[in-house]
Design an enzyme around this catalytic site. Structure first.
Site, short mmCIF file in Angstrom:
data_model
loop_
_atom_site.label_atom_id
_atom_site.label_comp_id
_atom_site.label_asym_id
_atom_site.label_seq_id
_atom_site.Cartn_x
_atom_site.Cartn_y
_atom_site.Cartn_z
N ASP A 223 0.87 -1.19 0.00
CA ASP A 223 0.00 0.00 0.00
C ASP A 223 0.90 1.23 0.00
O ASP A 223 2.13 1.11 -0.03
CB ASP A 223 -0.95 -0.01 1.22
CG ASP A 223 -2.25 0.76 0.96
OD1 ASP A 223 -2.18 1.98 0.75
OD2 ASP A 223 -3.32 0.13 0.95
N PHE A 251 1.22 1.61 -6.69
CA PHE A 251 0.84 0.50 -7.59
C PHE A 251 0.75 0.91 -9.06
O PHE A 251 0.60 0.07 -9.92
CB PHE A 251 -0.37 -0.28 -7.12
CG PHE A 251 -1.64 0.49 -6.73
CD1 PHE A 251 -2.10 1.57 -7.45
CD2 PHE A 251 -2.40 0.03 -5.64
CE1 PHE A 251 -3.27 2.22 -7.09
CE2 PHE A 251 -3.58 0.68 -5.28
CZ PHE A 251 -4.02 1.78 -6.01
N HIS A 269 -12.44 -0.31 -7.94
CA HIS A 269 -13.61 0.58 -8.01
C HIS A 269 -13.27 2.04 -7.68
O HIS A 269 -14.08 2.92 -7.87
CB HIS A 269 -14.75 0.06 -7.11
CG HIS A 269 -14.58 0.33 -5.65
ND1 HIS A 269 -15.64 0.34 -4.77
CD2 HIS A 269 -13.48 0.57 -4.89
CE1 HIS A 269 -15.21 0.59 -3.55
NE2 HIS A 269 -13.90 0.73 -3.60
C1 LIG Z 1 -10.67 1.56 -0.74
S1 LIG Z 1 -9.14 1.22 -0.01
C2 LIG Z 1 -9.18 -0.54 0.13
C3 LIG Z 1 -8.33 -1.03 1.26
C4 LIG Z 1 -8.44 -2.53 1.55
N1 LIG Z 1 -8.10 -3.34 0.40
C5 LIG Z 1 -9.83 -2.84 2.04
O1 LIG Z 1 -10.61 -3.46 1.32
O2 LIG Z 1 -10.15 -2.42 3.17
C6 LIG Z 1 -7.98 1.46 -1.34
C7 LIG Z 1 -6.53 1.32 -0.91
O3 LIG Z 1 -5.69 1.63 -2.03
C8 LIG Z 1 -4.56 2.31 -1.51
N2 LIG Z 1 -3.90 3.10 -2.57
C9 LIG Z 1 -4.40 4.21 -3.18
N3 LIG Z 1 -3.51 4.66 -4.09
C10 LIG Z 1 -2.44 3.81 -4.06
C11 LIG Z 1 -1.22 3.75 -4.77
N4 LIG Z 1 -0.94 4.64 -5.72
N5 LIG Z 1 -0.36 2.74 -4.50
C12 LIG Z 1 -0.64 1.82 -3.53
N6 LIG Z 1 -1.81 1.83 -2.82
C13 LIG Z 1 -2.69 2.82 -3.08
C14 LIG Z 1 -5.14 3.19 -0.43
O4 LIG Z 1 -4.14 3.65 0.47
C15 LIG Z 1 -6.15 2.26 0.21
O5 LIG Z 1 -5.60 1.54 1.28
#
Ligand SMILES: C[S@@+](CC[C@H](N)C(=O)[O-])C[C@H]1O[C@@H](n2cnc3c(N)ncnc32)[C@H](O)[C@@H]1O
Length: 362
Positions: A223, A251, A269
């Site tokens: 993350d 990512f 999403h």
């Molecule tokens: C909606 S949350 C989902 C978290 C977890 N998978 C859950 O279901 O509770 C989306 C996740 O994507 C991560 N995220 C957003 N942009 C990112 C990036 N560029 N690289 C890595 N992670 C990222 C956010 O920090 C967050 O933890």
């Protein structure tokens, strides 16, 4: 309007008999419509009750609204009016002397209830969220997220700039994720994988649940650096420090290699198709041959059904200019990202596990 253009809504879409609206409203389209138009009032009333922690104060038994007002730091007369309104829709029960108790619904507003919705209710009324929904019209006119239009920055940056709202958002997501994680591990055998990489794994609720259920597996949580650092603490306190790494990064650039399964829950999403395809391509590049991708997402249902999925979809539009997807939309997105959809496993939650493998042609 000519009669041929009027359609009876499906029962599920109509969502009758649940909240604002009086007796007899189901037979009167105008009254029923008024109930739906005023539904925002109920959302805000629930948000206020959750923010004041009213339900938590009722856990040990009925209280008068005056006592509650003192405990919650509220104006007694106004709190009584809030409580009686919520009692009228079944969240609390009002007895003589302005005494209130929890109903089954109200019990879910306590912080420690299984499937608690308290923190979610706190979140929906935070300024960032509430004002973004207030600009839904902008999103529908332009296709852009309303959060950026409202605050001048995207929803992620906005929350970074407002740590108090970020804390409420994180608590809401953690509570949601805990309930969803249980449903996911019940529906799918993760024990078949040696190394499971959780992409955008948040604070680690899902990976913790998977690794605790599969003692032979190892994990890597990936993350953003700040989030990975707090996931590391969650994983260590669950006794998984030796079996699981937490890696920070982006990512869109790259993700850790060497996993047997790449899990991605509620990540795609958050992004439009172009960005989601870039995330998938990063995974595709890192995945050894034979590895599986497990995208855990809500699938939008068929026409005239699944109001909850369709309103979540609008939420993704407003918040991020993003979207929930149908099975067919996922299949097309996966193909662009270099994957073939091979199965969809439903769970007892609203989420499905979309199983994909790298396309041979890649
Ligand atoms: C909606 S949350 C989902 C978290 C977890 N998978 C859950 O279901 O509770 C989306 C996740 O994507 C991560 N995220 C957003 N942009 C990112 C990036 N560029 N690289 C890595 N992670 C990222 C956010 O920090 C967050 O933890």
């Amino acid at each position: 309007m000519p009669e041929s253009r009027i359609r009876e809504p499906a029962a599920a879409e109509a969502g009758r008999g649940s909240f604002i609206g009086g007796a007899g409203s189901t037979t009167d389209a105008s009254v029923e419509l008024m109930r739906l138009i005023n539904a925002y009032q109920l959302s805000q009333a629930l948000h206020v009750a959750a923010s004041l922690g009213v339900a938590d104060h009722l856990k040990d038994g009925p209280q008068t609204s005056d006592t509650l007002a003192q405990a919650c730091g509220a104006d007694p007369g106004s709190l009584y009016r809030l409580m009686r309104a919520l009692a009228a829709v079944g969240i609390f029960h009002e007895a003589k002397g302005q005494r209130f108790s929890l109903t089954t619904l109200g019990a879910c507003l306590t912080g420690d209830a299984p499937g608690s919705r308290r923190d979610y209710a706190r979140w929906i009324g935070t300024p960032g969220m509430w004002q973004s929904w207030g600009n839904l019209l902008h999103s529908v006119r332009t296709g852009e997220g309303a959060a950026e239009f409202t605050a001048g920055v995207d929803a992620w940056t906005y929350r970074d700039q407002h740590p108090e709202e970020r804390a409420v958002f994180d608590a809401a997501m953690t509570a949601l994720s805990r309930a969803e994680a249980q449903a996911v591990i019940e529906a799918y055998d993760f024990g078949r994988f040696g190394c499971i990489v959780d992409i955008g794994g948040g604070e680690g609720q899902l990976l913790t649940a998977i690794l605790l259920a599969c003692p032979g597996a190892e994990g890597i949580l990936f993350d953003q650096p700040k989030v990975a650092a707090s996931a590391k603490r969650v994983l260590s306190s669950a006794g998984l420090g030796q079996r699981c790494e937490a890696v920070g990064g982006d990512f869109f650039e790259s993700v850790p290699g060497g996993g047997d399964a790449y899990v991605m829950k509620s990540v795609l999403h958050d992004w439009d198709n172009a960005a989601a395809a870039r995330i998938l391509r990063s995974c595709r590049r890192a995945m050894p041959p034979g590895a599986s991708l497990l995208a855990i997402e809500r699938l939008v249902g068929p026409p005239n059904e699944d109001p909850s999925g369709k309103f979540f979809d609008l939420n993704m539009l407003v918040q991020y200019g993003a979207q929930e997807r149908t099975r067919e939309e996922f299949q097309a997105l996966l193909r662009i990202g270099g994957f073939d959809l091979i199965d969809v496993v439903t769970t007892r939650s609203a989420l499905s596990i979309i199983v994909a493998t790298p396309s041979p042609a890649e």
